[in-house]
Design a protein around this motif. Sequence first.
Motif, PDB file in Angstrom:
ATOM      1  N   ARG A  88       0.814  -0.986  -0.036  1.00 44.43           N
ATOM      2  CA  ARG A  88       0.143  -0.009   0.027  1.00 44.43           C
ATOM      3  C   ARG A  88       0.843   1.284   0.138  1.00 44.43           C
ATOM      4  NH1 ARG A  88      -3.197  -1.353   3.697  1.00 44.43           N
ATOM      5  NH2 ARG A  88      -2.430  -0.382   5.793  1.00 44.43           N
ATOM      6  N   GLN A  89       1.880   1.249   0.538  1.00 40.59           N
ATOM      7  CA  GLN A  89       2.798   2.495   0.787  1.00 40.59           C
ATOM      8  C   GLN A  89       3.645   2.423  -0.437  1.00 40.59           C
ATOM      9  OE1 GLN A  89       5.510   1.549   3.808  1.00 40.59           O
ATOM     10  NE2 GLN A  89       4.299   2.139   5.437  1.00 40.59           N
ATOM     11  N   LEU A  90       3.839   1.591  -1.115  1.00 38.38           N
ATOM     12  CA  LEU A  90       4.598   1.598  -2.729  1.00 38.38           C
ATOM     13  C   LEU A  90       3.427   2.370  -3.524  1.00 38.38           C
ATOM     14  CD1 LEU A  90       6.826   0.963  -4.469  1.00 38.38           C
ATOM     15  CD2 LEU A  90       6.086  -1.434  -4.664  1.00 38.38           C
ATOM     16  N   ALA A  91       2.248   1.649  -3.506  1.00 34.79           N
ATOM     17  CA  ALA A  91       1.193   2.307  -4.400  1.00 34.79           C
ATOM     18  C   ALA A  91       0.913   3.582  -4.302  1.00 34.79           C
ATOM     19  CB  ALA A  91      -0.297   1.459  -4.077  1.00 34.79           C
ATOM     20  N   ASP A  92       1.142   4.085  -3.061  1.00 39.38           N
ATOM     21  CA  ASP A  92       1.107   5.709  -2.539  1.00 39.38           C
ATOM     22  C   ASP A  92       2.200   6.579  -3.399  1.00 39.38           C
ATOM     23  OD1 ASP A  92      -1.381   5.220  -1.352  1.00 39.38           O
ATOM     24  OD2 ASP A  92      -0.477   5.297   0.771  1.00 39.38           O
ATOM     25  N   LEU A  93       3.292   5.706  -3.132  1.00 35.55           N
ATOM     26  CA  LEU A  93       4.746   6.449  -3.755  1.00 35.55           C
ATOM     27  C   LEU A  93       4.376   6.371  -5.183  1.00 35.55           C
ATOM     28  CD1 LEU A  93       7.514   7.615  -3.423  1.00 35.55           C
ATOM     29  CD2 LEU A  93       8.315   4.927  -3.510  1.00 35.55           C
TER      30      LEU A  93
ATOM     31  N   TYR B 250       7.278  12.777   6.362  1.00 33.65           N
ATOM     32  CA  TYR B 250       7.409  14.015   5.387  1.00 33.65           C
ATOM     33  C   TYR B 250       7.404  13.462   3.842  1.00 33.65           C
ATOM     34  CZ  TYR B 250      12.284  12.484   5.691  1.00 33.65           C
ATOM     35  OH  TYR B 250      13.442  11.662   6.023  1.00 33.65           O
ATOM     36  N   ALA B 251       7.349  14.221   2.937  1.00 34.69           N
ATOM     37  CA  ALA B 251       7.385  13.669   1.593  1.00 34.69           C
ATOM     38  C   ALA B 251       8.014  14.727   0.895  1.00 34.69           C
ATOM     39  CB  ALA B 251       5.973  13.537   1.024  1.00 34.69           C
ATOM     40  N   LEU B 252       8.780  14.424  -0.081  1.00 28.67           N
ATOM     41  CA  LEU B 252       9.604  15.450  -1.122  1.00 28.67           C
ATOM     42  C   LEU B 252       9.781  14.964  -2.295  1.00 28.67           C
ATOM     43  CD1 LEU B 252      13.328  15.642  -0.247  1.00 28.67           C
ATOM     44  CD2 LEU B 252      11.968  13.763   0.915  1.00 28.67           C
ATOM     45  N   PHE B 253      10.005  15.959  -3.107  1.00 33.13           N
ATOM     46  CA  PHE B 253      10.344  15.638  -4.618  1.00 33.13           C
ATOM     47  C   PHE B 253      11.579  16.577  -4.749  1.00 33.13           C
ATOM     48  CE2 PHE B 253       9.577  16.703  -9.225  1.00 33.13           C
ATOM     49  CZ  PHE B 253      10.105  15.788  -9.691  1.00 33.13           C
ATOM     50  N   VAL B 254      12.492  15.795  -5.571  1.00 37.76           N
ATOM     51  CA  VAL B 254      13.936  16.505  -5.769  1.00 37.76           C
ATOM     52  C   VAL B 254      14.010  16.161  -7.316  1.00 37.76           C
ATOM     53  CG1 VAL B 254      14.850  16.282  -3.670  1.00 37.76           C
ATOM     54  CG2 VAL B 254      15.415  14.500  -5.132  1.00 37.76           C
ATOM     55  N   ASP B 255      14.911  17.279  -7.991  1.00 40.48           N
ATOM     56  CA  ASP B 255      14.967  17.102  -9.520  1.00 40.48           C
ATOM     57  C   ASP B 255      16.163  16.250  -9.877  1.00 40.48           C
ATOM     58  OD1 ASP B 255      17.149  18.697  -8.882  1.00 40.48           O
ATOM     59  OD2 ASP B 255      16.249  20.462  -9.857  1.00 40.48           O
ATOM     60  N   ASP B 256      16.694  16.113 -10.992  1.00 41.85           N
ATOM     61  CA  ASP B 256      17.782  15.250 -11.207  1.00 41.85           C
ATOM     62  C   ASP B 256      18.993  15.829 -10.681  1.00 41.85           C
ATOM     63  OD1 ASP B 256      17.491  17.332 -13.079  1.00 41.85           O
ATOM     64  OD2 ASP B 256      18.330  16.307 -14.695  1.00 41.85           O
ATOM     65  N   THR B 257      19.196  17.112 -10.340  1.00 46.87           N
ATOM     66  CA  THR B 257      20.365  17.790  -9.889  1.00 46.87           C
ATOM     67  C   THR B 257      20.354  17.658  -8.446  1.00 46.87           C
ATOM     68  OG1 THR B 257      19.414  19.698  -9.647  1.00 46.87           O
ATOM     69  CG2 THR B 257      20.324  19.203 -11.684  1.00 46.87           C
TER      70      THR B 257
ATOM     71  N   ILE C  70      15.320  20.405  -4.014  1.00 47.20           N
ATOM     72  CA  ILE C  70      14.343  20.032  -3.538  1.00 47.20           C
ATOM     73  C   ILE C  70      13.100  20.869  -4.393  1.00 47.20           C
ATOM     74  CG2 ILE C  70      12.669  20.084  -1.571  1.00 47.20           C
ATOM     75  CD1 ILE C  70      15.276  19.583   0.139  1.00 47.20           C
ATOM     76  N   LEU C  71      12.404  20.086  -4.841  1.00 48.04           N
ATOM     77  CA  LEU C  71      11.263  21.034  -5.766  1.00 48.04           C
ATOM     78  C   LEU C  71       9.943  20.975  -5.059  1.00 48.04           C
ATOM     79  CD1 LEU C  71      11.682  19.889  -9.383  1.00 48.04           C
ATOM     80  CD2 LEU C  71      12.600  21.676  -8.366  1.00 48.04           C
ATOM     81  N   LEU C  72       9.716  20.073  -4.219  1.00 46.98           N
ATOM     82  CA  LEU C  72       8.477  19.867  -3.241  1.00 46.98           C
ATOM     83  C   LEU C  72       8.847  19.244  -1.948  1.00 46.98           C
ATOM     84  CD1 LEU C  72       5.364  20.030  -3.096  1.00 46.98           C
ATOM     85  CD2 LEU C  72       5.277  18.044  -4.204  1.00 46.98           C
ATOM     86  N   HIS C  73       8.222  19.711  -0.845  1.00 54.69           N
ATOM     87  CA  HIS C  73       8.439  18.950   0.467  1.00 54.69           C
ATOM     88  C   HIS C  73       7.239  19.269   1.204  1.00 54.69           C
ATOM     89  CE1 HIS C  73       9.937  18.261   4.205  1.00 54.69           C
ATOM     90  NE2 HIS C  73      11.209  17.746   3.625  1.00 54.69           N
ATOM     91  N   SER C  74       6.833  18.221   2.206  1.00 58.67           N
ATOM     92  CA  SER C  74       5.491  18.666   2.980  1.00 58.67           C
ATOM     93  C   SER C  74       5.574  19.872   3.907  1.00 58.67           C
ATOM     94  CB  SER C  74       5.332  17.292   3.575  1.00 58.67           C
ATOM     95  OG  SER C  74       6.426  16.931   4.592  1.00 58.67           O
ATOM     96  N   ASP C  75       6.791  20.308   4.251  1.00 58.53           N
ATOM     97  CA  ASP C  75       6.891  21.499   4.887  1.00 58.53           C
ATOM     98  C   ASP C  75       6.083  22.793   4.232  1.00 58.53           C
ATOM     99  OD1 ASP C  75       8.202  20.001   6.993  1.00 58.53           O
ATOM    100  OD2 ASP C  75       9.937  20.835   6.387  1.00 58.53           O
TER     101      ASP C  75
ATOM    102  N   ALA D  39       8.654   9.464   3.537  1.00 59.26           N
ATOM    103  CA  ALA D  39       9.034   8.803   4.789  1.00 59.26           C
ATOM    104  C   ALA D  39       7.924   8.527   5.790  1.00 59.26           C
ATOM    105  CB  ALA D  39       9.987   9.702   5.535  1.00 59.26           C
ATOM    106  N   PHE D  40       7.751   7.138   5.920  1.00 64.51           N
ATOM    107  CA  PHE D  40       6.611   6.635   6.839  1.00 64.51           C
ATOM    108  C   PHE D  40       6.999   6.355   8.259  1.00 64.51           C
ATOM    109  CE2 PHE D  40       5.551   5.391   2.429  1.00 64.51           C
ATOM    110  CZ  PHE D  40       4.166   5.869   2.325  1.00 64.51           C
ATOM    111  N   ASN D  41       6.400   6.938   9.242  1.00 68.36           N
ATOM    112  CA  ASN D  41       6.846   6.677  10.625  1.00 68.36           C
ATOM    113  C   ASN D  41       7.083   4.923  10.862  1.00 68.36           C
ATOM    114  OD1 ASN D  41       7.001   9.390  11.725  1.00 68.36           O
ATOM    115  ND2 ASN D  41       5.036   9.369  11.580  1.00 68.36           N
ATOM    116  N   HIS D  42       8.110   4.616  11.318  1.00 69.05           N
ATOM    117  CA  HIS D  42       8.371   3.230  11.521  1.00 69.05           C
ATOM    118  C   HIS D  42       7.418   2.915  12.714  1.00 69.05           C
ATOM    119  CE1 HIS D  42      10.294  -0.637  11.108  1.00 69.05           C
ATOM    120  NE2 HIS D  42      10.571  -0.440  12.327  1.00 69.05           N
ATOM    121  N   ALA D  43       7.390   3.569  13.879  1.00 69.27           N
ATOM    122  CA  ALA D  43       6.524   3.342  15.048  1.00 69.27           C
ATOM    123  C   ALA D  43       5.204   2.783  14.614  1.00 69.27           C
ATOM    124  CB  ALA D  43       6.809   4.394  16.046  1.00 69.27           C
ATOM    125  N   ALA D  44       4.618   4.057  14.012  1.00 71.40           N
ATOM    126  CA  ALA D  44       3.211   3.858  13.302  1.00 71.40           C
ATOM    127  C   ALA D  44       3.122   2.643  12.605  1.00 71.40           C
ATOM    128  CB  ALA D  44       2.838   5.047  12.660  1.00 71.40           C
ATOM    129  N   PHE D  45       3.950   2.266  11.575  1.00 78.48           N
ATOM    130  CA  PHE D  45       3.904   0.942  10.858  1.00 78.48           C
ATOM    131  C   PHE D  45       4.232  -0.224  11.707  1.00 78.48           C
ATOM    132  CE2 PHE D  45       6.277  -2.473   8.782  1.00 78.48           C
ATOM    133  CZ  PHE D  45       5.790  -2.558   7.817  1.00 78.48           C
TER     134      PHE D  45
END
Length: 482
Positions: free
Chosen positions: A41-46, A83-90, A93-98, A161-167
């Motif tokens: 399910r996490q992989l599908a979200d990613l 958190y979640a983020l998206f970085v470009d090929d260089t 950081i183009l997108l961060h959950s912050d 990044a999924f919280n391991h304790a919640a997992f």
Amino acid sequence: MKLTAKLILTLFGLVAAVLAGTILPLHLAERGRLTAQIEDRQLADLQQFARVCAESMKDGDAAARLGYLKTFILFGDPGDTAYALFVDDTGKILLHSDFLHGDLSRKDQPASGLAIGRALSEAQGLRQLVAEDKGAVDLVSAPVYALSGASQRRVGTALIAFNHAAFEAKVSELKRDALRRLVRYGWHGLALGLILALILGNALMRPITALESGARLVGAGKLDTRIPEDRADELGDLAREFNSMAKKLAELDELKESFLAQITHDLRSPLAAVMACIDTLGFLGPVTPKQEESIGIASSNAEYLNTLIGNILDLTRMEAGRMEFKPSAVDLAALAKAVVMLVKPKSDEYKVNVESRVRAETMVWADEQALKRVLVNLVGNALKFTPSGGTVSIACEQEESAHAISVADTGIGVPKEKLGTLFQKFCQIDETKNKVREVRGTGLGLVICKQIVEAHGGTISVDSVYQKGTTFRFTLPAYRAA
């Protein structure tokens, strides 16, 4: 403890063992299944996040990926995503959950961290357990590709990044739910197993109880007692044997009474008179030493004759148990099949195949129980001397007025010079004894087979090749309907 209770407890214990052997492995495997389920399910979200990022890079629509990230965080389980983020090929950081909280300090900044560096350099998806200040996270990453002309090129990397304790908490909760279901099913299975054990235990004990009651009555002298013998299994055979025994005991008792009455009247009465006269001779007057010697000889022989009569009575009692045969039409194919099933536990233990090749509707004229005893003896004897992987077969050939029945095996055979001794009492062949497996025997089985076959007017013979196999053949009258 009563046999009924032992049988029910044994059956119930078997059911409980089967359930425990099923539930325990399922419980142990449940964590792996649940972990894989959540990771999928996490992989599908990613992957969905990566697709949105790829589309936004193609269209230059940064708001689209920010909107998706907001929706993902909003509708996801609280506390699951760190958190979640998206970085470009260089690596910028183009997108961060912050960004969702108005914190744009990381925008266009280089992504830092050893785990993120591995994710950026990985050509495939990657899952990493990362220890961070706020707790361990499962960092899941996937490369993002976009069309560039006729080919695709990597335009960045999506990371969640999924919280391991919640997992772990979610896995534990799901595992507890699964365990509760398994335990509930287990209780249902135990209840059903107890019901089945009670039913089977009572069904099996009913004929044994009837046999016990019948034995008690016979022991009390009621020799006309009979028990139901309508079962087609070993308990039915036991009931038939019991009834046959009771009948023979009644016949023996009748014979005993008749014999005793006859002996008492024909022998014991005059003998008693003779012995009385001998005893009174000394009171009739003085006797000479010669006469006294003659009286002693007569008294001694009278006592011997009295003992002889007692021995004759004992012999009559023993011979009253001679085997009786009651020939009838017997379905040989069905009987052979029953014998195969009867010896199946032993054939399975020895890993020897036992088969019947008797054609259907082959009828012989014989005592069914006696014929069954012959087949069981011959097949059981063949099993003892046939190695694992071998075969024992029952067959029948039609002759002029009889059936030639054979029991053949692929065992170790018998030396030719020893074939003539097989039908002798207490015969044991040293060349074959305990050569295949440790077995015990009285050496009387083949003698009994010979007596039964000859009592039916048939003959029995043996053909054997040492180290290759043995075949016993015997003849029985064919059944001719009127």
